[in-house]
Design a protein around this motif. Structure first.
Motif, PDB file in Angstrom:
ATOM      1  N   ASN A 190       0.808  -1.226   0.000  1.00  0.00           N
ATOM      2  CA  ASN A 190       0.000   0.000   0.000  1.00  0.00           C
ATOM      3  C   ASN A 190       0.836   1.269   0.000  1.00  0.00           C
ATOM      4  O   ASN A 190       0.477   2.253  -0.630  1.00  0.00           O
ATOM      5  N   THR A 247      -5.293   1.332 -16.022  1.00  0.00           N
ATOM      6  CA  THR A 247      -6.430   0.746 -16.746  1.00  0.00           C
ATOM      7  C   THR A 247      -5.987  -0.256 -17.809  1.00  0.00           C
ATOM      8  O   THR A 247      -6.812  -0.909 -18.433  1.00  0.00           O
ATOM      9  N   LYS A 304      -4.653  -1.743  -7.582  1.00  0.00           N
ATOM     10  CA  LYS A 304      -5.112  -0.469  -6.993  1.00  0.00           C
ATOM     11  C   LYS A 304      -4.135   0.039  -5.931  1.00  0.00           C
ATOM     12  O   LYS A 304      -4.199   1.195  -5.522  1.00  0.00           O
ATOM     13  N   ASP A 312      -6.917  -7.167  -9.659  1.00  0.00           N
ATOM     14  CA  ASP A 312      -7.609  -5.887  -9.551  1.00  0.00           C
ATOM     15  C   ASP A 312      -7.321  -5.219  -8.205  1.00  0.00           C
ATOM     16  O   ASP A 312      -7.033  -4.022  -8.135  1.00  0.00           O
ATOM     17  N   ARG A 339      -1.324  -5.892 -14.857  1.00  0.00           N
ATOM     18  CA  ARG A 339      -2.181  -4.705 -14.847  1.00  0.00           C
ATOM     19  C   ARG A 339      -1.389  -3.477 -14.445  1.00  0.00           C
ATOM     20  O   ARG A 339      -0.642  -3.491 -13.466  1.00  0.00           O
TER      21      ARG A 339
END
Length: 327
Positions: free
Chosen positions: A202, A252, A232, A228, A249
């Motif tokens: 994080n 987007t 993030k 996903d 990823r």
């Protein structure tokens, strides 16, 4: 070209191919895991290894990845800790032979680390790891100078038990302007220190590598959803799904890369490390995410066809040719 420095446990792999998985139960090693062992367990394993054919190779997750990148021609360095013994000298010489800058600190209390590697009949590998000198790498051993001149820091998740050392390494790397890459290493390591992994991803880590078991241990989700969630938290997320390839990823942009077909899996040791090596080599060259993933697939596909993580020079030449042919 950008340069990468690895931070990890400097371990020598001692590999044995099994006829069955019975010995894993006897040694109390869960199949497919990495288990830290004490000196008594190491002696028990060595007694078993003395009766079977074994193979010696330089190991450690970050060490494997850095070696793969060096073989492709990337500028590399490595930070670790060994003893001034035969295994430690073997490790240092193998780094220098491939042009890697060896920031190997010395322990005068414990012998160099050993990863006893059991290769099951289906190619799955199980590690009983005696960290030895590698475990004595501390925050105060690190200096800003070690990180200067590099673009990326690659950290193996096996180090996370040393919270202060990891945070110090990241702090120095960020001060020197590096991006931080983390390989989650093993599902049981992630599950055992989930809170710290969450903090790292994080707050500090730019690029995360995880296989589907590690991704599930971290997020509780299946690969697509796990990707996903992780994406993030960081800049680039990679979830490897074995023979089904990998999911990548960035923001987007999402890419799925197929695995390279392999006739026979001999030993999965280093598959994830070599995928990371190929992917990061691609990044240092400025390639697209898809090409980075394809290079990772080529390397991991090659290393699972041999025992250990040593590929002959002729194989590396072919790999370089295959990379040139990627669109």
């Amino acid at each position: 070209m950008d340069k990468i420095i690895g931070l990890g446990n400097a371990l020598v792999d001692v590999l044995a191919t099994l006829d069955s998985d019975e010995i894993l139960a006897e040694m109390e090693l869960p199949k497919g895991s990495m288990t830290l062992i004490d000196e008594d367990k190491l002696l028990k394993i060595n007694k078993y290894f003395s009766r079977v054919k074994t193979h010696l190779a330089t190991g450690g997750s970050a060490g494997n990845a850095i070696r793969g990148m060096a073989q492709l021609g990337a500028g590399t360095g490595f930070i670790g800790k060994v003893n001034n013994d035969s295994y430690g000298n073997f490790y240092r010489e193998s780094l220098l032979k491939r042009g890697t800058e060896a920031n190997l600190l010395l322990s005068d209390t414990l012998p160099s680390g050993v990863a006893s590697t059991f290769i099951s009949p289906d190619g799955e590998r199980t590690f009983g790891t005696y960290l030895g000198a590698a475990s004595t790498l501390k925050a105060e051993d690190l200096s800003l100078e070690m990180f200067k001149g590099y673009t990326y820091l690659f950290i193996e998740g096996y180090l996370v038990q040393e919270h202060d050392m990891i945070l110090r390494a990241i702090e120095l790397a960020k001060e020197a302007g590096l991006q931080v890459c983390l390989d989650m290493a093993s599902y049981n390591i992630v599950a055992g220190d989930h809170e710290f992994f969450s903090l790292l991803v994080n707050k500090y880590v730019d690029i995360v590598f995880a296989n589907e078991e590690e991704a599930k241990a971290f997020t509780g989700k299946e690969p697509e959803e796990a990707l996903d969630v992780i994406a993030k938290m960081c800049s680039i997320a990679i979830v490897k799904v074995g023979a089904r390839g990998s999911l990548i990823r960035k923001g987007t942009e999402e890419v799925r890369v197929e695995a390279v077909p392999v006739a026979k899996v001999v030993d999965t040791t280093g598959a994830g490390d070599f995928f990371a090596a190929g992917f990061l080599y691609g990044l240092t060259c400025g390639y697209s995410l898809e090409k980075c993933g394809k290079i990772g697939s080529i390397l991991s596909g090659e290393v699972i066809q041999v025992i250990g993580t040593e590929l002959p020079d002729s194989k590396w030449e072919k790999i370089k040719e295959d990379i040139i042919m990627i669109n």
